[in-house]
Design a protein around this motif. Structure first.
Motif, PDB file in Angstrom:
ATOM      1  N   ASN A   1      21.389   6.600  18.725  1.00  0.00           N
ATOM      2  CA  ASN A   1      20.019   6.088  18.732  1.00  0.00           C
ATOM      3  C   ASN A   1      19.290   6.599  19.969  1.00  0.00           C
ATOM      4  O   ASN A   1      19.534   6.148  21.078  1.00  0.00           O
ATOM      5  CB  ASN A   1      20.041   4.553  18.724  1.00  0.00           C
ATOM      6  N   LYS A   2      18.392   7.540  19.783  1.00  0.00           N
ATOM      7  CA  LYS A   2      17.679   8.176  20.903  1.00  0.00           C
ATOM      8  C   LYS A   2      16.225   7.718  20.995  1.00  0.00           C
ATOM      9  O   LYS A   2      15.373   8.420  21.511  1.00  0.00           O
ATOM     10  CB  LYS A   2      17.739   9.699  20.758  1.00  0.00           C
ATOM     11  N   SER A   3      15.950   6.505  20.504  1.00  0.00           N
ATOM     12  CA  SER A   3      14.552   6.056  20.404  1.00  0.00           C
ATOM     13  C   SER A   3      13.996   5.491  21.711  1.00  0.00           C
ATOM     14  O   SER A   3      12.783   5.407  21.877  1.00  0.00           O
ATOM     15  CB  SER A   3      14.432   4.987  19.309  1.00  0.00           C
ATOM     16  N   ASN A   4      14.872   5.089  22.627  1.00  0.00           N
ATOM     17  CA  ASN A   4      14.412   4.390  23.833  1.00  0.00           C
ATOM     18  C   ASN A   4      14.030   5.384  24.936  1.00  0.00           C
ATOM     19  O   ASN A   4      14.896   6.032  25.531  1.00  0.00           O
ATOM     20  CB  ASN A   4      15.507   3.431  24.325  1.00  0.00           C
ATOM     21  N   TYR A   5      12.730   5.479  25.229  1.00  0.00           N
ATOM     22  CA  TYR A   5      12.243   6.389  26.277  1.00  0.00           C
ATOM     23  C   TYR A   5      12.833   6.058  27.650  1.00  0.00           C
ATOM     24  O   TYR A   5      12.933   6.922  28.518  1.00  0.00           O
ATOM     25  CB  TYR A   5      10.718   6.283  26.402  1.00  0.00           C
ATOM     26  N   PHE A   6      13.211   4.798  27.834  1.00  0.00           N
ATOM     27  CA  PHE A   6      13.601   4.336  29.160  1.00  0.00           C
ATOM     28  C   PHE A   6      15.116   4.228  29.337  1.00  0.00           C
ATOM     29  O   PHE A   6      15.580   3.676  30.335  1.00  0.00           O
ATOM     30  CB  PHE A   6      12.959   2.970  29.437  1.00  0.00           C
ATOM     31  N   PHE A   7      15.874   4.754  28.371  1.00  0.00           N
ATOM     32  CA  PHE A   7      17.335   4.608  28.417  1.00  0.00           C
ATOM     33  C   PHE A   7      17.912   5.134  29.730  1.00  0.00           C
ATOM     34  O   PHE A   7      18.606   4.422  30.458  1.00  0.00           O
ATOM     35  CB  PHE A   7      17.973   5.330  27.233  1.00  0.00           C
ATOM     36  N   TYR A   8      17.651   6.386  30.051  1.00  0.00           N
ATOM     37  CA  TYR A   8      18.250   6.992  31.240  1.00  0.00           C
ATOM     38  C   TYR A   8      17.685   6.382  32.522  1.00  0.00           C
ATOM     39  O   TYR A   8      18.404   6.224  33.513  1.00  0.00           O
ATOM     40  CB  TYR A   8      18.053   8.507  31.223  1.00  0.00           C
ATOM     41  N   ALA A   9      16.417   6.017  32.509  1.00  0.00           N
ATOM     42  CA  ALA A   9      15.815   5.389  33.686  1.00  0.00           C
ATOM     43  C   ALA A   9      16.465   4.035  33.966  1.00  0.00           C
ATOM     44  O   ALA A   9      16.797   3.714  35.119  1.00  0.00           O
ATOM     45  CB  ALA A   9      14.313   5.219  33.480  1.00  0.00           C
ATOM     46  N   CYS A  10      16.658   3.235  32.912  1.00  0.00           N
ATOM     47  CA  CYS A  10      17.280   1.915  33.079  1.00  0.00           C
ATOM     48  C   CYS A  10      18.724   2.034  33.534  1.00  0.00           C
ATOM     49  O   CYS A  10      19.178   1.303  34.425  1.00  0.00           O
ATOM     50  CB  CYS A  10      17.207   1.128  31.768  1.00  0.00           C
ATOM     51  N   LEU A  11      19.441   2.951  32.910  1.00  0.00           N
ATOM     52  CA  LEU A  11      20.848   3.139  33.282  1.00  0.00           C
ATOM     53  C   LEU A  11      20.964   3.665  34.713  1.00  0.00           C
ATOM     54  O   LEU A  11      21.860   3.267  35.463  1.00  0.00           O
ATOM     55  CB  LEU A  11      21.519   4.100  32.298  1.00  0.00           C
ATOM     56  N   ALA A  12      20.041   4.556  35.092  1.00  0.00           N
ATOM     57  CA  ALA A  12      20.042   5.094  36.456  1.00  0.00           C
ATOM     58  C   ALA A  12      19.763   3.986  37.468  1.00  0.00           C
ATOM     59  O   ALA A  12      20.380   3.944  38.541  1.00  0.00           O
ATOM     60  CB  ALA A  12      19.000   6.203  36.582  1.00  0.00           C
ATOM     61  N   PHE A  13      18.834   3.080  37.131  1.00  0.00           N
ATOM     62  CA  PHE A  13      18.535   1.966  38.035  1.00  0.00           C
ATOM     63  C   PHE A  13      19.770   1.103  38.241  1.00  0.00           C
ATOM     64  O   PHE A  13      20.114   0.738  39.368  1.00  0.00           O
ATOM     65  CB  PHE A  13      17.398   1.109  37.485  1.00  0.00           C
ATOM     66  N   TRP A  14      20.439   0.757  37.121  1.00  0.00           N
ATOM     67  CA  TRP A  14      21.646  -0.067  37.221  1.00  0.00           C
ATOM     68  C   TRP A  14      22.694   0.615  38.096  1.00  0.00           C
ATOM     69  O   TRP A  14      23.217  -0.003  39.039  1.00  0.00           O
ATOM     70  CB  TRP A  14      22.213  -0.321  35.818  1.00  0.00           C
ATOM     71  N   PHE A  15      22.984   1.868  37.811  1.00  0.00           N
ATOM     72  CA  PHE A  15      24.080   2.545  38.516  1.00  0.00           C
ATOM     73  C   PHE A  15      23.748   2.744  39.996  1.00  0.00           C
ATOM     74  O   PHE A  15      24.585   2.523  40.866  1.00  0.00           O
ATOM     75  CB  PHE A  15      24.371   3.894  37.855  1.00  0.00           C
ATOM     76  N   ALA A  16      22.520   3.155  40.293  1.00  0.00           N
ATOM     77  CA  ALA A  16      22.134   3.379  41.689  1.00  0.00           C
ATOM     78  C   ALA A  16      22.099   2.066  42.463  1.00  0.00           C
ATOM     79  O   ALA A  16      22.576   1.993  43.602  1.00  0.00           O
ATOM     80  CB  ALA A  16      20.772   4.070  41.757  1.00  0.00           C
ATOM     81  N   THR A  17      21.562   1.011  41.837  1.00  0.00           N
ATOM     82  CA  THR A  17      21.424  -0.270  42.538  1.00  0.00           C
ATOM     83  C   THR A  17      22.771  -0.899  42.846  1.00  0.00           C
ATOM     84  O   THR A  17      22.984  -1.407  43.951  1.00  0.00           O
ATOM     85  CB  THR A  17      20.560  -1.239  41.710  1.00  0.00           C
ATOM     86  N   ILE A  18      23.707  -0.863  41.888  1.00  0.00           N
ATOM     87  CA  ILE A  18      25.003  -1.488  42.158  1.00  0.00           C
ATOM     88  C   ILE A  18      25.804  -0.699  43.190  1.00  0.00           C
ATOM     89  O   ILE A  18      26.787  -1.206  43.733  1.00  0.00           O
ATOM     90  CB  ILE A  18      25.842  -1.659  40.868  1.00  0.00           C
ATOM     91  N   ASN A  19      25.374   0.522  43.498  1.00  0.00           N
ATOM     92  CA  ASN A  19      26.064   1.313  44.503  1.00  0.00           C
ATOM     93  C   ASN A  19      25.491   1.130  45.911  1.00  0.00           C
ATOM     94  O   ASN A  19      26.112   1.559  46.880  1.00  0.00           O
ATOM     95  CB  ASN A  19      26.038   2.797  44.123  1.00  0.00           C
ATOM     96  N   HIS A  20      24.308   0.521  46.030  1.00  0.00           N
ATOM     97  CA  HIS A  20      23.777   0.287  47.380  1.00  0.00           C
ATOM     98  C   HIS A  20      23.463  -1.186  47.642  1.00  0.00           C
ATOM     99  O   HIS A  20      23.291  -1.590  48.788  1.00  0.00           O
ATOM    100  CB  HIS A  20      22.529   1.146  47.638  1.00  0.00           C
ATOM    101  N   SER A  21      23.417  -1.996  46.575  1.00  0.00           N
ATOM    102  CA  SER A  21      23.046  -3.399  46.754  1.00  0.00           C
ATOM    103  C   SER A  21      23.880  -4.344  45.895  1.00  0.00           C
ATOM    104  O   SER A  21      23.563  -5.532  45.803  1.00  0.00           O
ATOM    105  CB  SER A  21      21.560  -3.585  46.426  1.00  0.00           C
TER     106      SER A  21
END
Length: 449
Positions: free
Chosen positions: A397-417
């Motif tokens: 399912n490739k319909s979500n424009y924000f998929f990679y942005a949301c996943l990037a936020f989760w991964f980056a945030t849990i690595n610094h905060s």
């Protein structure tokens, strides 16, 4: 639509001022938000339940930090618990997808760490408080994802949800301008600046402001049908960016930039050549504006912010540790995993160990190492579920424009905060929404015979 949007922005600027100047208002605002959204969820028609639940959760996620800094909540973790409660209401009305079972397994994998903690944590420690502090974020992620997984929602509805996420961040930004209107007068070096962060943790404040940067950038590209809205969105983007930069906490700002790049890459790849030209023109103007914001930030911090991002101290000398001590914490928690690889040291176990060995409490900044050290082999399973399953879902399912942005936020945030706030868990869940195409109404001409 312009008037409604502008009214909501102005309202939240006013709320930010009231949060700063009226001592009793933060408590009233918190309880008002809870009651209002509970009422909206209950009385809304079934077809609108999903959107109302997501808007309620998004608003609390955006408001969590300002509720904490003004002591508005019932207790410190209140926002996370109410996000969970709102989602449980949503599950009651809308259920969950039968394909979301990996996240049931994820939640089950969290349980053994509580048992281990009950055995290992010192008698004088508060087991409930310690366990709740480290597990409320992961549980919030699991419950939110169970609900959001494959839920159908239109792009317009998702943009509304993101706006509700950003509105309290407008209030936070307003509060910060009142709290420290002059940045030059509160400079103390190149370390994270509490005075510029409303007297609260710069890491959490910058992370939340980074979300605001992302949302108003999205609105600038996707939700600005008039020049007025475009100007408003870019000004809000600039104001929030400035306050995020001057916290001197780099993680939130860098994460926002990563999110914006991921989002722009997706929308650029999905558009025709004419739309690509429009995107590039808008991006060029945004980059010029962003450069101006950086110049202003550099001027207001007397060049210290340039040194901060270059990893230099106040004298311009290069710092040895770019992670500000996070690498040492990370390696220490990996040792905990190697010492107890099967069951881990239990929820909050590493914090207890650091208190015993160092004589002070140091909370982790990295959720990956914490999962491994405190959950052992189950932590590995948890990480595999969280990383692999969204990618499997995306392949179908490739319909979500924000998929990679949301996943990037989760991964980056849990690595610094880590997961100190509800944001990474809820934003992760948004990546798994199923964005359906909005049907255009057909206007058929009547054939006269």
């Amino acid at each position: 639509m312009d008037n409604k949007y502008i009214f909501k922005i102005l309202l939240h600027i006013g709320l930010g001022a009231m949060l700063y100047f009226i001592n009793i208002f933060p408590k009233l605002f918190f309880y008002g938000v809870i009651v209002y959204f509970l009422f909206q969820i209950i009385v809304s028609p079934k077809k609108d339940k999903i959107t109302e639940v997501l808007k309620a959760c998004a608003y609390l996620v955006g408001a969590e930090v300002i509720f904490r800094m003004t002591n508005a909540g019932i207790f410190y973790e209140s926002s996370k618990y109410f996000v969970i409660i709102f989602v449980l209401f949503g599950m009651f009305y809308n259920g969950v997808s039968n394909k979301s079972y990996p996240y049931f397994l994820y939640l089950i994998c969290l349980v053994p760490s509580i048992i281990v903690a009950g055995v290992n944590i010192d008698f004088d420690s508060n087991l409930r408080t310690n366990v709740a502090f480290v597990l409320s974020g992961p549980v919030c992620l699991g419950i939110s994802t169970l609900y959001c997984y494959n839920k159908k929602i239109s792009l317009k509805q998702l943009l509304d949800v993101l706006l509700y996420l950003a509105l309290p961040i407008v209030s936070l930004t307003t509060y910060l301008f009142f709290y420290s209107p002059s940045i030059k007068s509160i400079l103390s070096g190149t370390q994270s600046n509490f005075a510029a962060s409303g007297g609260f943790g710069p890491n959490q404040v910058a992370t939340t402001l980074g979300l605001g940067m992302f949302v108003f950038c999205v609105n600038y590209f996707l939700n600005s049908k008039t020049l007025t809205l475009k100007i408003i969105n870019v000004i809000l983007f600039g104001a929030i960016s400035f306050r995020g930069i001057v916290t001197f906490s780099r993680g939130g700002v860098i994460t926002a930039i990563i999110m914006i790049i991921a989002f722009l890459f997706v929308i650029y790849s999905k558009t025709n050549w004419r739309q690509k030209n429009t995107i590039l023109t808008s991006l060029s103007l945004l980059l010029v504006f962003s450069f101006a914001v950086w110049v202003i930030s550099s001027n207001q911090t007397e060049g210290l912010i340039d040194k901060r991002y270059a990893n230099q101290d106040i004298t311009g000398k290069q710092k040895k540790d770019v992670s500000a001590g996070r690498v040492e914490l990370f390696t220490g928690e990996l040792e905990g995993f190697f010492n107890e690889p099967f069951v881990g040291v239990g929820a909050s176990g590493m914090k207890e160990q650091r208190e015993e060995t160092l004589g002070r409490v140091i909370a982790t900044h990295n959720e990956l190492s914490r999962l491994l050290s405190e959950h052992g082999i189950l932590g590995v399973i948890i990480l595999l579920i969280l990383i692999i399953h969204p990618l499997v879902y995306r392949a179908k399912n490739k319909s979500n424009y924000f998929f990679y942005a949301c996943l990037a936020f989760w991964f980056a945030t849990i690595n610094h905060s880590a997961m100190r706030i509800a944001a990474p868990g809820f934003i992760y869940a948004l990546a798994l929404l199923n964005i359906r195409n909005e049907k255009r109404s057909l206007h058929r001409k009547r054939v006269i015979q």
